[in-house]
Structures are given as C-alpha cells and as structure tokens.
Design an enzyme around this catalytic site. Structure first.
Site, short mmCIF file in Angstrom:
data_model
loop_
_atom_site.label_atom_id
_atom_site.label_comp_id
_atom_site.label_asym_id
_atom_site.label_seq_id
_atom_site.Cartn_x
_atom_site.Cartn_y
_atom_site.Cartn_z
N TYR A 92 -11.07 1.83 13.55
CA TYR A 92 -10.57 1.21 12.32
C TYR A 92 -11.49 0.06 11.91
O TYR A 92 -11.90 -0.04 10.75
CB TYR A 92 -9.15 0.70 12.53
N SER B 95 3.78 1.86 -1.29
CA SER B 95 4.46 0.88 -0.44
C SER B 95 3.47 -0.17 0.02
O SER B 95 2.27 -0.07 -0.26
CB SER B 95 5.12 1.56 0.77
N GLY B 96 3.96 -1.17 0.73
CA GLY B 96 3.10 -2.14 1.39
C GLY B 96 2.21 -2.93 0.46
O GLY B 96 2.59 -3.31 -0.65
N ILE B 97 0.99 -3.19 0.92
CA ILE B 97 0.04 -3.98 0.15
C ILE B 97 -0.28 -3.32 -1.18
O ILE B 97 -0.35 -3.97 -2.22
CB ILE B 97 -1.25 -4.21 0.96
N GLY B 98 -0.45 -2.01 -1.17
CA GLY B 98 -0.79 -1.30 -2.41
C GLY B 98 0.28 -1.44 -3.47
O GLY B 98 -0.03 -1.67 -4.65
#
Length: 264
Positions: A154, A17-20
């Site tokens: 992070y 999902s997302g950026i990946g």
C-alpha cells in the site's frame, strides 16, 4: 474567504462512503456539479440521494463503474466525458506480511491505487488544458512517506501516486491547470475501523481501540487521534478552487503532523 465552484463539474472516484463521500459533500456545498462513482449501483444511488437531500440546489449524478477494469473505465468516460475537477480517491489497503505478499497482490494494489488515476488523468487533462482551467487531485497517504511495515505494498502504491501527480503537473505547466496530491493521515472511516481491529484487540470498545492503535502503531501523530473525513475534504475543496491557483505539483499534507518533517 468564500469558495465558489459553481459552473464546475467535479468527479470523485470511490465516493460512496468515507473520505470520498466527504469530498463529494464539500464540493457540492461549494456549488459544484458532483459526479459520484463506485462499483455498486445500489451504493451509488444511496450516496446520490443523500447528497441531493443535503444540497437540494446542487446537481448530483452518479456512475456505477468499476474503474479498475477496462470496461468500467470506458463506461465512466462515456457517461462523463469531461470534468473541471478530478479527484482520484479510489484506493484499497490492508494488512499483509511483507515477505508473504504475492506478485498478484502487488499488481492489484498498483492497478487500483495508481493506474486508475493515471488513466483518468490521461483522459481528462487534455480537455482541462484546452479550456485553460482545471484541477486534478490525487488522494495519497502518509504511508507514501512513512512506509508501514504491515502494508508496504500500500505504501509503495501511494509513493508512486505522488510521482504521478508531480509528473502530470509538469505536463500541465503554464496552462492554468493544477495537479496536486493530498497526503491524508490516519482517518476515521469504516474501513479504517476494520483495519484498526486487525491490529488491536477486538475486545476493546472503539474509543479504546482507536487510542491503542494511535499509541502503538501511529505514535508520531501530533494530533493523537484519527482525522475525520471532513477534515480531509476541507483541504481538497480548497485545492479544487480558484483560490489555490498557485499550488501545483505539490504533495499537501493533512496528516495531523504524522509525518515527522518541517516541510510539506
């Protein structure tokens, strides 16, 4: 300008999902054979099926493996022993008070956001060097340069990832293999939506919440909106291509002008 990655095999970690997932889409569109990775077998299968539907001529496969563990890493490397393009996208983030982050949480962030990349680069880079071509891309964050007060663990992990990329680029100097990091700015993903609502009122609809988040917590953004995952993917696909042969050891920004610097 046409990007052609046919005959290249690309592995994208954390890509269900997302950026990946957007990166996997972009690489598949450019002709690469794409390996999707995630922890959940169901989510990996869903991502693979979707990519095959969007790109019927592409070779898409998936490996469900938790690469934060030795067992999961071994499973991935056994299934995918060599790649031409490695995209280290897996990462975790979340809000936490700086003075209340325990040691085990610091270790979890470092292990997930840094050591997963180190282990995979250490495995795949020698084969790339031997073959005289390869691309390693580590997905970092604006938080590597502008440490956010609400999640310094992070930010520190992403700063370390920039050093990892630069160091391995030196290890691959003169070989035809490039190693770069991509500094992604605040991006619109499901996880980020959850994060935004940790910082602004849950009574706001998404458009209002996004604007409030950018106004209060990311006011230095020149884009003044969240970046869409495909905008990150576009840069990654270019850096993964033969066209980016002279870019290595770099931290390349796609941050919407968030980092207040006139140099990349």
């Amino acid at each position: 300008m046409r990007i052609d990655l046919s005959s290249k095999t690309a592995l994208v970690t954390g890509s269900t999902s997302g950026i990946g997932f957007a990166i996997a889409q972009g690489l598949a569109a450019a002709g690469a054979d794409v390996v999707v990775n995630g922890r959940s077998a169901e989510r990996v299968a869903e991502a693979v099926e979707r990519l095959r539907g969007e790109h019927p001529d592409a070779v898409i496969s998936g490996v469900d493996a938790d690469i934060t563990s030795d067992e999961g890493t071994a499973r991935l490397l056994e299934r995918v022993p060599a790649v031409d393009v490695l995209v280290n996208n897996l990462g975790i983030f979340g809000e936490a008070s700086a003075l209340e982050i325990p040691d085990e949480e610091w270790r979890r962030y470092f292990d997930t956001n840094v050591m997963t990349a180190v282990r995979l680069i250490r495995h795949y880079l020698p084969g790339m060097i031997e073959g005289g071509w390869g691309r390693v891309l580590d997905i970092a964050s604006d938080s590597a340069l502008v440490i956010p007060a609400e999640m310094i663990h992070y930010g520190v992990s992403k700063t370390a990832l920039l050093a990892v990329s630069r160091g391995f680029a030196k290890a691959a100097a003169g070989t035809g293999v490039t190693v770069n990091s991509v500094i992604a700015g605040p991006t619109h993903t499901g996880g980020v939506e959850d994060f935004v609502y940790q910082l602004v009122s849950k009574d706001l609809d998404w458009d209002e919440a996004q604007r409030e988040f950018m106004r209060v917590h990311r006011p230095q953004s020149l884009l003044q909106r969240l970046i869409e995952p495909v905008e990150i993917a576009n840069l990654v696909v270019y850096l993964a291509s033969p066209l980016a042969s002279a870019t290595t050891g770099a931290a390349v920004r796609v941050d919407g002008g968030y980092v207040d610097s006139i140099v990349p």
